[in-house]
Scaffold this motif. Structure first.
Motif, PDB file in Angstrom:
ATOM      1  N   GLY A 115       0.827  -1.199   0.000  1.00 43.00           N
ATOM      2  CA  GLY A 115       0.000   0.000   0.000  1.00 43.00           C
ATOM      3  C   GLY A 115       0.859   1.244   0.000  1.00 43.00           C
ATOM      4  O   GLY A 115       1.758   1.393   0.826  1.00 43.00           O
ATOM      5  N   LEU A 116       0.585   2.121  -0.942  1.00 43.49           N
ATOM      6  CA  LEU A 116       1.334   3.367  -1.074  1.00 43.49           C
ATOM      7  C   LEU A 116       0.506   4.534  -0.565  1.00 43.49           C
ATOM      8  O   LEU A 116      -0.717   4.553  -0.720  1.00 43.49           O
ATOM      9  CB  LEU A 116       1.683   3.637  -2.541  1.00 43.49           C
ATOM     10  N   LEU A 117       1.175   5.515  -0.018  1.00 39.23           N
ATOM     11  CA  LEU A 117       0.572   6.823   0.193  1.00 39.23           C
ATOM     12  C   LEU A 117       1.036   7.651  -0.989  1.00 39.23           C
ATOM     13  O   LEU A 117       2.239   7.837  -1.188  1.00 39.23           O
ATOM     14  CB  LEU A 117       1.028   7.457   1.506  1.00 39.23           C
ATOM     15  N   MET A 118       0.097   8.115  -1.809  1.00 45.78           N
ATOM     16  CA  MET A 118       0.411   8.889  -3.012  1.00 45.78           C
ATOM     17  C   MET A 118       0.229  10.376  -2.703  1.00 45.78           C
ATOM     18  O   MET A 118      -0.847  10.802  -2.283  1.00 45.78           O
ATOM     19  CB  MET A 118      -0.523   8.503  -4.155  1.00 45.78           C
ATOM     20  N   VAL A 119       1.281  11.143  -2.916  1.00 44.71           N
ATOM     21  CA  VAL A 119       1.246  12.602  -2.801  1.00 44.71           C
ATOM     22  C   VAL A 119       1.704  13.101  -4.166  1.00 44.71           C
ATOM     23  O   VAL A 119       2.885  13.252  -4.424  1.00 44.71           O
ATOM     24  CB  VAL A 119       2.174  13.107  -1.676  1.00 44.71           C
ATOM     25  N   ILE A 120       0.732  13.303  -5.064  1.00 45.03           N
ATOM     26  CA  ILE A 120       1.032  13.451  -6.488  1.00 45.03           C
ATOM     27  C   ILE A 120       0.322  14.668  -7.076  1.00 45.03           C
ATOM     28  O   ILE A 120      -0.829  14.938  -6.764  1.00 45.03           O
ATOM     29  CB  ILE A 120       0.562  12.197  -7.266  1.00 45.03           C
ATOM     30  N   SER A 121       1.021  15.361  -7.981  1.00 44.02           N
ATOM     31  CA  SER A 121       0.398  16.403  -8.810  1.00 44.02           C
ATOM     32  C   SER A 121       0.380  15.927 -10.252  1.00 44.02           C
ATOM     33  O   SER A 121       1.383  15.421 -10.758  1.00 44.02           O
ATOM     34  CB  SER A 121       1.202  17.706  -8.736  1.00 44.02           C
ATOM     35  N   PHE A 122      -0.743  16.073 -10.879  1.00 40.28           N
ATOM     36  CA  PHE A 122      -0.898  15.792 -12.306  1.00 40.28           C
ATOM     37  C   PHE A 122      -0.868  17.141 -13.011  1.00 40.28           C
ATOM     38  O   PHE A 122      -1.790  17.943 -12.862  1.00 40.28           O
ATOM     39  CB  PHE A 122      -2.219  15.062 -12.563  1.00 40.28           C
ATOM     40  N   LEU A 134      -3.904  18.988 -11.026  1.00 41.80           N
ATOM     41  CA  LEU A 134      -4.783  18.351 -10.044  1.00 41.80           C
ATOM     42  C   LEU A 134      -3.902  17.650  -9.026  1.00 41.80           C
ATOM     43  O   LEU A 134      -2.875  17.062  -9.386  1.00 41.80           O
ATOM     44  CB  LEU A 134      -5.719  17.334 -10.701  1.00 41.80           C
ATOM     45  N   SER A 135      -4.288  17.712  -7.759  1.00 36.84           N
ATOM     46  CA  SER A 135      -3.502  17.106  -6.686  1.00 36.84           C
ATOM     47  C   SER A 135      -4.252  15.934  -6.075  1.00 36.84           C
ATOM     48  O   SER A 135      -5.436  16.033  -5.774  1.00 36.84           O
ATOM     49  CB  SER A 135      -3.204  18.132  -5.589  1.00 36.84           C
ATOM     50  N   MET A 136      -3.519  14.839  -5.900  1.00 39.84           N
ATOM     51  CA  MET A 136      -4.086  13.627  -5.318  1.00 39.84           C
ATOM     52  C   MET A 136      -3.300  13.294  -4.054  1.00 39.84           C
ATOM     53  O   MET A 136      -2.068  13.365  -4.036  1.00 39.84           O
ATOM     54  CB  MET A 136      -3.973  12.471  -6.317  1.00 39.84           C
ATOM     55  N   GLY A 154      -6.529  21.770  -6.923  1.00 39.69           N
ATOM     56  CA  GLY A 154      -5.973  21.986  -8.245  1.00 39.69           C
ATOM     57  C   GLY A 154      -5.647  23.440  -8.484  1.00 39.69           C
ATOM     58  O   GLY A 154      -5.892  24.303  -7.633  1.00 39.69           O
ATOM     59  N   THR A 155      -5.081  23.695  -9.672  1.00 42.37           N
ATOM     60  CA  THR A 155      -4.751  25.061 -10.066  1.00 42.37           C
ATOM     61  C   THR A 155      -5.254  25.295 -11.483  1.00 42.37           C
ATOM     62  O   THR A 155      -5.673  24.373 -12.177  1.00 42.37           O
ATOM     63  CB  THR A 155      -3.226  25.302 -10.038  1.00 42.37           C
ATOM     64  N   GLY A 156      -5.168  26.546 -11.934  1.00 44.22           N
ATOM     65  CA  GLY A 156      -5.612  26.875 -13.290  1.00 44.22           C
ATOM     66  C   GLY A 156      -7.108  26.657 -13.434  1.00 44.22           C
ATOM     67  O   GLY A 156      -7.892  27.113 -12.607  1.00 44.22           O
ATOM     68  N   LEU A 157      -7.505  25.910 -14.471  1.00 46.56           N
ATOM     69  CA  LEU A 157      -8.929  25.630 -14.676  1.00 46.56           C
ATOM     70  C   LEU A 157      -9.498  24.679 -13.629  1.00 46.56           C
ATOM     71  O   LEU A 157     -10.699  24.451 -13.584  1.00 46.56           O
ATOM     72  CB  LEU A 157      -9.164  25.071 -16.085  1.00 46.56           C
ATOM     73  N   PHE A 158      -8.636  24.126 -12.777  1.00 48.61           N
ATOM     74  CA  PHE A 158      -9.085  23.225 -11.715  1.00 48.61           C
ATOM     75  C   PHE A 158      -9.013  23.862 -10.329  1.00 48.61           C
ATOM     76  O   PHE A 158      -8.948  23.162  -9.318  1.00 48.61           O
ATOM     77  CB  PHE A 158      -8.270  21.931 -11.737  1.00 48.61           C
ATOM     78  N   ARG A 159      -9.071  25.190 -10.246  1.00 45.33           N
ATOM     79  CA  ARG A 159      -9.103  25.842  -8.933  1.00 45.33           C
ATOM     80  C   ARG A 159     -10.318  25.352  -8.151  1.00 45.33           C
ATOM     81  O   ARG A 159     -11.380  25.162  -8.710  1.00 45.33           O
ATOM     82  CB  ARG A 159      -9.197  27.355  -9.094  1.00 45.33           C
TER      83      ARG A 159
END
Length: 188
Positions: A115-122, A134-136, A154-159
């Motif tokens: 099991g991973l803890l994901m701290v990820i930005s797309f 987008l942040s997960m 998120g940022t930009g269009l995903f605020r």
């Protein structure tokens, strides 16, 4: 006999009480004042909420786009931390269109299972969402067929984004991992 000009204790006490009450009311008036230079209230009703579905593929070339920072100490890799800067593609094929990057941390945070803890930005680089992210942040039990993780911003269009991601592993071997992501995102 001439009266003394020193104020009585009752006069002093009354003056202090009146002064205290006036300070209290002026503070209440100031607290209700929203005309500060550093902030202002906005009406969210001016914005229209949208639900967007996205499908893309995470292409992680194990030796190239993944760097181990800390090694794990058990059969599940518990404690291992990897930094990722991988490709985000339109399809599962390695030559499909590049649409962004996946950047962040994968931490092996489970002692009992993989099991991973994901701290990820797309970070998107193509089309309408170019420049948006987008942040997960969530748990990814990588051996399950379908995993669900929260989208937390998120940022930009995903605020103001929020939603969830579903992940399905398409390919996993010693050199590459390809994961299909389906995002359901509520944003403005």
């Amino acid at each position: 006999m001439e009266k003394s000009r020193t104020p009585s204790k009752l006069m002093i006490s009354s003056s202090i009480t009146i002064f205290s009450i006036s300070i209290l009311f002026s503070n209440v008036a100031l607290a209700g004042n929203t005309n500060h230079q550093f902030c202002r209230e906005l009406s969210i009703s001016k914005f229209e909420e949208k639900l967007t579905h996205l499908r893309f593929y995470y292409h992680n070339l194990i030796k190239i786009t993944n760097a181990q920072i800390v090694s794990g100490n058990s059969s599940t890799g518990f404690g291992r931390i990897d930094v990722v800067d991988a490709e985000l593609r339109e399809g599962p094929e390695t030559n499909s269109k590049l649409v962004g990057r996946v950047e962040g941390l994968e931490l092996n945070a489970s002692q009992g299972e993989l099991g991973l803890l994901m701290v990820i930005s797309f970070a998107f680089t193509e089309g309408k969402y170019n420049g948006s992210t987008l942040s997960m942040l969530g748990r990814n039990l990588i051996l399950r067929e379908v995993r669900e993780m929260p989208l937390v911003g998120g940022t930009g269009l995903f605020r103001f984004a929020r939603g969830y991601a579903q992940a399905r592993t398409v390919l996993f071997n010693s050199s590459i991992t390809i994961v299909q992501f389906d995002f359901s995102v509520i944003h403005y």
